[in-house]
Design a protein around this motif. Sequence first.
Motif: not given
Lengths: 202, 202, 202, 202
Positions: C55-78
Motif C-alpha cells: 500500500i506504499l503507492p497509496g501512502f505516497y498519494t495520500l501524503v502528496m494529496s494532503f500537502l497539495l490540499l494544504a497548499l491550496f488552503w494557504t493559497l485560498q487564505h492568501r
Amino acid sequence: MSHKKYNSTVPTGRIEALVDGIFAIAMTILVLTLVVPDVAGPLSNGAVENALYAILPGFYTLVMSFLLLALFWTLQHRIFHRIKQVDTIMLWINLVWLLFIVLVPFFASLTAKYAQFPISHLLSNLNMLGIAVFLYLNWYYASKRELIHEKVDNNEIASIRGDILIFIVITLSAIALSFVIPAWSGLVYILIFPLEFIAHNL
Amino acid sequence: MSHKKYNSTVPTGRIEALVDGIFAIAMTILVLTLVVPDVAGPLSNGAVENALYAILPGFYTLVMSFLLLALFWTLQHRIFHRIKQVDTIMLWINLVWLLFIVLVPFFASLTAKYAQFPISHLLSNLNMLGIAVFLYLNWYYASKRELIHEKVDNNEIASIRGDILIFIVITLSAIALSFVIPAWSGLVYILIFPLEFIAHNL
Amino acid sequence: MSHKKYNSTVPTGRIEALVDGIFAIAMTILVLTLVVPDVAGPLSNGAVENALYAILPGFYTLVMSFLLLALFWTLQHRIFHRIKQVDTIMLWINLVWLLFIVLVPFFASLTAKYAQFPISHLLSNLNMLGIAVFLYLNWYYASKRELIHEKVDNNEIASIRGDILIFIVITLSAIALSFVIPAWSGLVYILIFPLEFIAHNL
Amino acid sequence: MSHKKYNSTVPTGRIEALVDGIFAIAMTILVLTLVVPDVAGPLSNGAVENALYAILPGFYTLVMSFLLLALFWTLQHRIFHRIKQVDTIMLWINLVWLLFIVLVPFFASLTAKYAQFPISHLLSNLNMLGIAVFLYLNWYYASKRELIHEKVDNNEIASIRGDILIFIVITLSAIALSFVIPAWSGLVYILIFPLEFIAHNL
C-alpha cells in the motif's frame, strides 16, 4: 511554574470550536450507519421498497441519535454560555465527555444491527448514562469551583442541574428497560422532550 | 425560571458554527458515495475507463447534491444574517432541518444505486421537500416572532420568502416527476439556479 | 429588491468557516483511502510487513494529496485575506472550487487502485487543473470587480496571480505526463514547493 | 514582493480553525475503526456478547488514541495561545504535523487488526514520535524566531518545552517496547498523564 497558572489558559472559545466540530461530525456520520440495502432476488421497485422497510429500525435509531445529540449540544451550550473560565480538570471532563459522544454512532450501528438482543441496547444506554453523568459533573464542578459567571443566580444553576438530572433518570430507565423490552428501550428517550418542556414551565 | 429567559440564550454564532460544520461534512462525505469501481475481467486502461462510465450517474448525483447543499447553505446564511436572536423553537426548527441535510448523502447513494426505480427518487425528493419546508418555517417563524433585525424591510422579507417558495415548487415538481420519469426527476433542480437569478432581477 | 444588494450579504467570515471545514474534512478523510491491508496466507510479522509495502503507492498519494490540499488552503487564505467583500458570483466561484476539492480523496483512491493506467492519472490531474483554474478565476474576478482591499498594491496582486499560474503550468505538465509515464505523473507536483519558494525570492 | 511580507499574512485564528477542525474529525472518525462485528454461527445475545469481547483491543486503541489526540490538541493550543504571529515555515511545521495527526486513525486500525505483531506497533509509535518531534519543532522554532508573545517568560517557555520532551521520551520508550512486548507497548502512553501532572507540580 505553578499548575494554577496553566489552568486558566484554555479559553472557552476554542473548547466550543472543538465541541461544535465533534458534534457536527458525529451528527453527520450517523448517516454512514444507514447503508443502502442490497436487494436479494430480482430487482424491482417493490423489491427496493421492501429492502428499505428492512432498514427502518436503523432509520429510527439514526433519527433518535441525531435528536439526542442535538439535545446534548444545546445542554453543553447552555452550560458553557454561563462559564467564565475553564481549568484543566473541567477541560478534561469535557474531553472525556466528547469520547462518549463520538461513540454514539458506533452504538447506533450496533443497536441497528442486533436490535433484538439486550446486550446492544444495554451498552448503548450505558453510553448515554456516561454522557448524562459527565454533563452533570461538568456543571457540578463548575459551580463548586466558582467557574460560573457571577450574574448567573442560584435558581438558574438549580434549573440546569434539574434538566441534567431528568436526563440521568431517563437513561437509568432505558438501562432497566434494556433487560425487559430491549428493542423498545430507546423509545423512553422521547420522554426527554416533553419532560424538559414541563420542567421549564412549572 | 421561566421558559422565555432560556429562549434567548442560544446566540446565532454557535448555531452558525454547527450549521457550517454539518454542511462542510455533508458536502465532503458525498464523495464517499462515489466508490472507485471494481473492474470485471482483465485489467486494462479501457476496462477502467468503462468501469468509470458506469459510475457517471452517481457522479451526476454527487455534483447536483453538492450544488444543492451549497445553495441551501447560502439560503440559511441569508436568513441568519438577518436574525437578531433565536428562541428555543427556532433553534429546533434549525436542528430538525439539519437532520434532513445529513440525510442528503444517504439519498444520493440510494438514487445512485437504484437509479431506475421511482421509489429512490420519490424518497430523495421528499427529503428535499423537507429541507425546503423547514427553511420556509424558519423564515416564517422568525418574521412572526419579530426575531428579524429591524433594519430588514418588508420587501427583503418577501424576497427571501419568494426564493424559498421557488425551491418548494421545484421539489414538488420533482416529486411528481418521480412517478413519470424517475431517473431524470432530479434534473428539475437545475432550474433553481436560473429561476433564483430571474427572481432577483425582475 | 436588486441583485446588487444581496451580493454584499455574504461576509467573508462564514465562507472561510465553510472552506476551513471542508479542507479539514477532505484532508482527514484522505486517510480513509488508505485501507489496512488483508494478509494472504498465514499471518506473520513479515507477512504484515509485505502487505504494508503493497500500500506504499497509496501512502505516497495520500501524503502528496494532503500537502497539495494544504497548499491550496494557504493559497485560498492568501486570496481571502486581501478581499474586502464577496458578491454572488465570487461566492459561487468558491463553492464550485470546493466541489473540485472534495473530489480529491476520490481521485486519490482511484490513482491508488489503478496506478498503472493513464486514465486514473489523467482524471486526477484534470481535477487538479480545475482547482488551479478556479483559484485563478477567484483572484482574477476579485481584481476586476474591485473586491480587493485598497491597501493591496498591484505588485502583490501580480505576485499572487504568478503563484497560481505556476500551479496551472504544473497541472498541465502533469496532464501531459499522464500519457507518457502515468504512474509517475503525480511526482511533478513536488516542483510546486521549490518553484513557489524561488518565485517569492526573485 | 519579498518573502518576508507574505510570512506574516497567516493569522493564527485561521490555522487554529483548521487545527480544531482536523482534530474534531480525526477524533470522531476513530469510531469508524471500530466495526460492529459479525457473529459467526447462530445469533444469540451471548454470541453478540462474545463478538463484542473480540473487539475489546480495538476499543482500547480507540480510547487511548482519542485521549492522546485530546492531549495533543491541548498542547498545540497551549503553544498557539502564546504565539503572536506565524511565518511560512511555522505554518508548514503545523501543516506537516497535521499529516501525522490524520494518520492516527489509520494506525489505530492497523494495531487493532494486527495487535500481535511488532510491525504495526512500531509504525504506530513512530507516527507518535513524528507528532512529538514536530510539536517540539513548533515551539523551538517559535522561540528562536521570536514569534512568542513578549509577556511569556522564560520559565513558561522551558515548562512547555519540558512537557513536550516528556512526550518524546515516552514515544521513544514505546518504540523500544514495540520489539519486546508489541501488544502492550501502547500502554506506556498512560504514563503521560501522571508525568505531566507531576511536572507541573514540582
